[in-house]
Design an enzyme around this catalytic site. Sequence first.
Site, short mmCIF file in Angstrom:
data_model
loop_
_atom_site.label_atom_id
_atom_site.label_comp_id
_atom_site.label_asym_id
_atom_site.label_seq_id
_atom_site.Cartn_x
_atom_site.Cartn_y
_atom_site.Cartn_z
N LYS A 492 0.55 -1.16 -0.12
CA LYS A 492 0.10 -0.22 -0.52
C LYS A 492 0.81 0.92 -0.26
CE LYS A 492 -0.49 -0.22 5.19
NZ LYS A 492 -1.24 -0.38 6.11
N TYR A 716 14.31 31.92 2.34
CA TYR A 716 12.89 32.95 2.57
C TYR A 716 13.03 33.50 3.84
CZ TYR A 716 10.48 31.25 -1.56
OH TYR A 716 9.41 31.62 -3.14
#
Length: 821
Positions: A492, A716
């Site tokens: 999965k 940033y």
Amino acid sequence: MVSYDVANISGILGGRTAGNTGIVIRNILTDSRTVTIPEVTLFFALEGRNHNGHDFIPDLYRRGVRAFVITEGNVLYADYPDAGFVMVEDTLKSLQHLAAHHRESFNCPVTAITGSNGKTIVKEWLYHCLADILPVTRSPKSYNSQIGVPLSLWLLDDQTRLGIFEAGISLPGEMNSLRKMIKPDIGIFTNIGEAHQENFLNTEQKIEEKLKLFYGCRHLIFCQDHAGIRSCIERSPELAGVELFRWSFTSKANLQISGTIRKKGITNIKGIYNHKSIDVTIPFTDNASIENAIHCLSFLLLQKIEPDTIQSRMHTLPPVAMRLEQKNGINGCTIINDSYNSDITSLSIALDVQERQLQHKKKTLILSDIFQSGKKQVELYKTVSKLSAEKGITRIVGIGDAIHEYRQFFAMPGEFYHTTDEFLYRFNPDDFQDECILIKGSRHFRFERISSLLELKKNTTRLEINLSALVHNLNHFRSLLKPGTRIMVMVKALSYGSGRHEIAGVLQHQRVDYLGVAFADEGVVLRKAGITLPVMVMNPEPESFNLIIQYKLEPEIYNITSLLLFNEAVIRNQEVDFPVHIKIDTGMHRLGFVESDMILLCDTLKKCRNIRIRSVFSHLAGSDEEIHDDFTLKQIRDFELLTKKISDSLGYPFMRHILNTAGIMRFPDAQYDMARLGIGLYGFSNVNPDKLRNVSTLKTTILQIKSVKKGDTVGYNRMGEPRTDSKIAVIPVGYADGLNRKLSNGSGKFLVNGKLAPVIGNICMDMTMIDVTNIPAEEGDEVIIFGDALPLTQMVGELGTIPYEILTGISERVKRVYFHE
């Protein structure tokens, strides 16, 4: 551990020294591309026809290597002020001499394997059979050459109780140097074939050359049905004192094989040894595997391994992974890249891998001329043509003068070119659509240029998936299971970030019993890719029930509502005895029936006559931590009780399973009929993690390096503030690729040329900046985010999370590269 430094290595080699002679040596290196721990590495500057190792010394020095073995006059020592040099006449002979000296430092028995085919498989299977009994050191990969053997012998250490090494030759005179290094106690001669035949006068000369490996051995194992091998051994005066262990299908021998019975993917081998019956089963049916297995059986009998141990180990012999890369290609293609060598045997193996790519109907082979076959070219290319047709090749692209000349032998559509350059000049990407492409060529043709054109996603950030390590982990967990206990592997969430059908395809080839996915869509993808294994869907939604039935998936049923709705869907689709899996909640308190549901559940199941219970299972909440053992044992007891109620009510058998990865390792008495393997397949467990291998390595490269002055800021919000004038590297990986922003501002550290480089400033969406001020680095250098050299567990600790979250969070835009060792 035997200790070395530059000074005593110079004494061993009889060389002259210059510079720093006190550098401690733990690793030896011949390939400048594979340096890992530079400060304890000794580089041998080998000289060949197409390269000179001395040319790579400046780059290695920049990357931190400080010890070198060189030939006279090739280096200006003043350029490398803190390095140590050993000057010798011949660096290859010196490498071999050092390996021979290292081998002599250990008294453990050593086994040597030679032959035309099967060396690597026999070695790996012997390791599989013996590694849990005693510490074994073996050749890595197919290291069996004049360079590979000394690199293998260097791995011997104080813990080794048995060494197993391959020895391969291509020219007369080569085996003597290998024998002097290995000095084997036991020899195995696998078989004789046509590889490198053009370099020998005849097959007899090649056999005699290979037999030189065993001069001075105590024992030699061989199949006496190979008349040429038997004849050469029996008349060799140098082998007169060697005790021969013969095995045979047809005549009297130490191990007489009385029969082989093949059925449903397994072979039962029966024989007589020391007047006693031998009976083993192997999970293969082809002739080559049977022969290789009997060589292993002979060795185990000679070593007096217990019969029960032999039977259990042989029954679980693993397929030996190949050195192949599998990648996503342009226009929906899959690329299998084996542009390292080209011969009939390896071509056949690579075609087998391609044949298993069931997600594509079209199969294209890009093939170069084949060298060193020992066959006449007419016969050779007729064989190649027949083999290609048998393996389902729908188109061939032949490159080379020879294959071009014999192109008329190929019945399937094809195109042929004299050179790789000619193919590249005419290359049109639209000619390749939704097909599996095997690229198979000799190094001379430089097919890496072709693979580069055909690969998808050219960004340099990539997640490398080591399928050999994955198979190793699978086999480790299999070894913990009792005979008859099945295994379900969870694939999965993109197989924990590793891929969809790529991982499932390997598991199908490895003959696991079940796959587990979270949602129906994941199972549908596997079915469309040709995966035929049973697939359990663990979180089925009513909206997906028709898909589940259409694609023959098997749902988890966790409450009465889902049971009734799925039964209605089965009736609507006119299915009978459709398999389902009943989930019991024994304390996880997620999905599942509880004890108070049992009467209603059993009554309802009896009414749902169109479905059949395939298994009943539960999930352990704390099996990896000893503090929760009392709770885990209560879960197991409750599971036993509740499954008995269901069994008594239904009156027919079904499988039971409750163990996960940690449960397999810690609660062997609760294996029942099946166990579920999850994160352990990918190399992670809180229990005995040293038994597992890392599977995933996240890598990128440096795009740009720039100087930033103290007082300037990086990134940033101006969060990165260098304390001194600094050198900053920009790498193309960010939080959109799955890199957690909590690793910003020094929390995360990545590996550049063997040294840790901290993140500076905030991680951006697509890029990250790292500080390489004190690291020798250049644009284009590799950066390891996590992998063998920088374990993911370090990042896990820094983030306070679990490996699952990091692995499953790696974006699909990151290219996955699959390779076999």
